[in-house]
Design a protein around this motif. Structure first.
Motif, mmCIF file in Angstrom:
data_model
loop_
_atom_site.group_PDB
_atom_site.id
_atom_site.type_symbol
_atom_site.label_atom_id
_atom_site.label_comp_id
_atom_site.label_asym_id
_atom_site.label_seq_id
_atom_site.Cartn_x
_atom_site.Cartn_y
_atom_site.Cartn_z
ATOM 1 N N ALA A 162 -4.967 20.966 10.084
ATOM 2 C CA ALA A 162 -6.016 20.096 9.882
ATOM 3 C C ALA A 162 -6.730 20.128 11.509
ATOM 4 C CB ALA A 162 -5.635 18.703 9.507
ATOM 5 N N GLU A 163 -6.151 20.001 12.461
ATOM 6 C CA GLU A 163 -6.627 20.027 13.492
ATOM 7 C C GLU A 163 -7.666 21.312 13.965
ATOM 8 O OE1 GLU A 163 -8.402 18.869 17.414
ATOM 9 O OE2 GLU A 163 -7.494 17.790 15.771
ATOM 10 N N VAL A 164 -7.224 22.576 13.653
ATOM 11 C CA VAL A 164 -7.904 23.582 13.577
ATOM 12 C C VAL A 164 -9.210 23.618 12.945
ATOM 13 C CG1 VAL A 164 -7.736 26.189 12.897
ATOM 14 C CG2 VAL A 164 -5.693 25.249 13.776
ATOM 15 N N GLU A 165 -8.948 23.049 11.700
ATOM 16 C CA GLU A 165 -10.251 22.839 10.826
ATOM 17 C C GLU A 165 -11.281 21.959 11.547
ATOM 18 O OE1 GLU A 165 -11.288 21.659 6.143
ATOM 19 O OE2 GLU A 165 -9.559 21.788 6.886
ATOM 20 N N ALA A 166 -10.751 21.064 11.990
ATOM 21 C CA ALA A 166 -11.531 19.942 12.654
ATOM 22 C C ALA A 166 -12.215 20.638 13.897
ATOM 23 C CB ALA A 166 -10.861 18.511 13.203
ATOM 24 N N ASP A 215 -1.901 32.647 17.215
ATOM 25 C CA ASP A 215 -3.207 32.407 17.095
ATOM 26 C C ASP A 215 -3.812 31.376 17.975
ATOM 27 O OD1 ASP A 215 -5.457 30.753 15.485
ATOM 28 O OD2 ASP A 215 -4.678 32.008 14.026
ATOM 29 N N ALA A 216 -4.971 32.182 18.528
ATOM 30 C CA ALA A 216 -5.686 31.373 19.581
ATOM 31 C C ALA A 216 -6.134 29.971 19.444
ATOM 32 C CB ALA A 216 -6.920 32.088 20.305
ATOM 33 N N ALA A 217 -6.600 29.777 17.925
ATOM 34 C CA ALA A 217 -7.146 28.721 17.357
ATOM 35 C C ALA A 217 -6.139 27.429 17.159
ATOM 36 C CB ALA A 217 -7.718 28.817 16.099
ATOM 37 N N LYS A 218 -5.088 27.972 16.645
ATOM 38 C CA LYS A 218 -3.751 27.070 16.682
ATOM 39 C C LYS A 218 -3.388 26.551 18.052
ATOM 40 C CE LYS A 218 -2.037 28.713 12.293
ATOM 41 N NZ LYS A 218 -0.828 29.246 11.284
ATOM 42 N N GLU A 219 -2.956 27.639 18.902
ATOM 43 C CA GLU A 219 -2.937 27.259 20.486
ATOM 44 C C GLU A 219 -3.840 26.224 20.838
ATOM 45 O OE1 GLU A 219 -0.942 27.558 24.120
ATOM 46 O OE2 GLU A 219 -0.412 28.817 22.406
ATOM 47 N N ALA A 220 -5.214 26.401 20.663
ATOM 48 C CA ALA A 220 -5.991 25.400 21.214
ATOM 49 C C ALA A 220 -5.844 23.793 20.508
ATOM 50 C CB ALA A 220 -7.394 25.666 20.969
ATOM 51 N N ALA A 221 -5.701 24.032 19.323
ATOM 52 C CA ALA A 221 -5.255 22.764 18.470
ATOM 53 C C ALA A 221 -4.077 22.055 19.011
ATOM 54 C CB ALA A 221 -5.290 23.209 17.082
ATOM 55 N N TRP A 222 -2.955 22.969 19.242
ATOM 56 C CA TRP A 222 -1.633 22.540 19.757
ATOM 57 C C TRP A 222 -1.994 21.549 21.033
ATOM 58 C CZ3 TRP A 222 3.574 23.008 18.309
ATOM 59 C CH2 TRP A 222 4.585 22.562 19.391
ATOM 60 N N GLU A 223 -2.749 22.229 21.869
ATOM 61 C CA GLU A 223 -2.918 21.477 23.151
ATOM 62 C C GLU A 223 -3.884 20.266 23.050
ATOM 63 O OE1 GLU A 223 -1.764 22.386 25.883
ATOM 64 O OE2 GLU A 223 -0.810 24.289 25.108
ATOM 65 N N ARG A 224 -4.865 20.325 21.930
ATOM 66 C CA ARG A 224 -5.268 19.006 21.662
ATOM 67 C C ARG A 224 -4.416 17.728 21.280
ATOM 68 N NH1 ARG A 224 -9.297 22.631 19.846
ATOM 69 N NH2 ARG A 224 -8.702 22.063 17.743
ATOM 70 N N LEU A 225 -3.694 18.427 20.427
ATOM 71 C CA LEU A 225 -2.539 17.313 19.802
ATOM 72 C C LEU A 225 -1.645 16.677 20.621
ATOM 73 C CD1 LEU A 225 -2.046 19.336 16.305
ATOM 74 C CD2 LEU A 225 -3.048 16.825 16.623
ATOM 75 N N ALA A 230 -4.840 12.847 15.366
ATOM 76 C CA ALA A 230 -3.284 12.961 14.859
ATOM 77 C C ALA A 230 -2.317 13.069 16.270
ATOM 78 C CB ALA A 230 -3.267 13.864 13.982
ATOM 79 N N SER A 231 -2.771 12.991 17.458
ATOM 80 C CA SER A 231 -1.771 13.287 18.561
ATOM 81 C C SER A 231 -0.736 12.429 18.491
ATOM 82 C CB SER A 231 -2.633 13.019 20.081
ATOM 83 O OG SER A 231 -3.542 13.839 20.055
ATOM 84 N N ALA A 232 -0.646 11.178 18.224
ATOM 85 C CA ALA A 232 0.614 10.258 18.269
ATOM 86 C C ALA A 232 1.669 10.761 17.191
ATOM 87 C CB ALA A 232 0.164 8.874 18.091
ATOM 88 N N ALA A 233 1.220 10.902 16.183
ATOM 89 C CA ALA A 233 2.162 11.296 14.960
ATOM 90 C C ALA A 233 2.700 12.486 15.159
ATOM 91 C CB ALA A 233 1.197 11.421 13.642
ATOM 92 N N PHE A 234 1.677 13.487 15.832
ATOM 93 C CA PHE A 234 2.364 14.886 16.162
ATOM 94 C C PHE A 234 3.414 14.849 17.330
ATOM 95 C CE2 PHE A 234 1.900 19.133 18.215
ATOM 96 C CZ PHE A 234 1.914 19.901 16.827
ATOM 97 N N ARG A 235 3.139 13.921 18.187
ATOM 98 C CA ARG A 235 4.349 13.835 19.255
ATOM 99 C C ARG A 235 5.502 13.164 18.963
ATOM 100 N NH1 ARG A 235 3.061 14.300 24.631
ATOM 101 N NH2 ARG A 235 5.396 14.475 24.739
ATOM 102 N N ARG A 236 5.296 12.374 17.912
ATOM 103 C CA ARG A 236 6.537 11.679 17.422
ATOM 104 C C ARG A 236 7.482 12.758 16.545
ATOM 105 N NH1 ARG A 236 3.063 7.400 16.119
ATOM 106 N NH2 ARG A 236 2.577 8.034 13.890
ATOM 107 N N LYS A 237 6.642 13.751 15.811
ATOM 108 C CA LYS A 237 7.336 14.614 14.910
ATOM 109 C C LYS A 237 7.910 15.833 15.828
ATOM 110 C CE LYS A 237 6.662 13.095 10.810
ATOM 111 N NZ LYS A 237 7.497 12.400 10.089
#
Length: 244
Positions: A227-231, A139-149, A156-163
């Motif tokens: 959540a980031e996709v929605e944001a 999914d392109a939207a999820k791909e973009a959200a992943w890159e932002r995170l 939520a980048s810090a929490a995302f990287r911890r996980k």
């Protein structure tokens, strides 16, 4: 001119909307091809363990060299598989004692486990390459959200990287524990029992690692990704309105 522009447009669209195959390609090339070729050469073509390991090391070796020469970076997965194969080649010379033969099989698990844990320490969790395709699903939207995170652009980048690190740590610890269990079993359990029990331990380890890493890392990351996709969609709407 029109044809070139059209081809360039399709290329750009392909980059923005990667297919599922594109997302899985690194995992297929770096892990599935060398492992699959090893079993194919050994079981289907009757090659020795040494020969099968040697030939199945060609792809990860080429991928590692290509990354170093062309991209000026290391290819973690390809490098790890290459190291595992080299260790296995060295261990293949060990023979004689049946218990030692059983114990040496854990060398692969320990090498992978150490590689994964070291990658976490270096800030480049190795298991991410295998987890990412299952989360973004092409999914392109999820791909973009992943890159932002991942780049720190999202809240939520810090929490995302911890996980992300937790996911690799769980697999590293699980594989290392499997290695220890198989070594202990090789010298304490009857040889005939350990021959099949080793496989059971491996399957059980993978199952436990999947459940634990899913609960501790994958599920929370899926929530943050959604959540980031929605944001991202909410941020895009005002821009569209202004442009209109």
């Amino acid at each position: 001119m029109t044809k070139n522009t059209g081809a360039q447009g399709r290329s750009e669209q392909h980059k923005r909307h990667p297919s599922v195959l594109d997302n899985f390609k690194p995992l297929l090339l770096d892990v599935a091809v060398p492992l699959g070729s090893y079993y194919l050469l050994k079981e289907a073509f009757g090659m020795s363990v040494f020969a099968a390991l040697a030939w199945s090391s060609v792809v990860p070796a080429l991928r590692t060299v290509w990354s170093l020469v062309r991209e000026r970076r290391t290819n973690g997965l390809a490098g790890l598989i290459l190291v595992v194969n080299v260790v296995s080649l060295l261990l293949s010379f060990v023979s004689g004692d049946p218990r030692l033969m059983l114990a040496k099989d854990s060398g692969i698990s320990s090498t992978v486990a150490i590689g994964i844990l070291v990658s976490v320490r270096l800030g480049k969790p190795m298991m991410t390459a295998g987890m990412k395709p299952f989360l973004i699903k092409g999914d392109a939207a999820k791909e973009a959200a992943w890159e932002r995170l991942m780049t720190g652009e999202a809240a939520a980048s810090a929490a995302f990287r911890r996980k992300e690190k937790v996911f690799s740590v769980v697999w590293g610890v699980a594989l290392f524990a499997e290695c220890v269990a198989r070594v202990v079993g090789a010298y304490t359990v009857p040889v005939d029992t350990m021959v099949w029990l080793g496989t059971v331990v491996m399957i059980g380890t993978v199952a436990v690692a999947m459940v634990v890493s899913g609960g501790l890392a994958v599920a929370p990351m899926e929530g943050m990704l959604a959540a980031e996709v929605e944001a991202g969609a909410d941020r895009a709407q005002p821009e569209v309105a202004v442009a209109a």
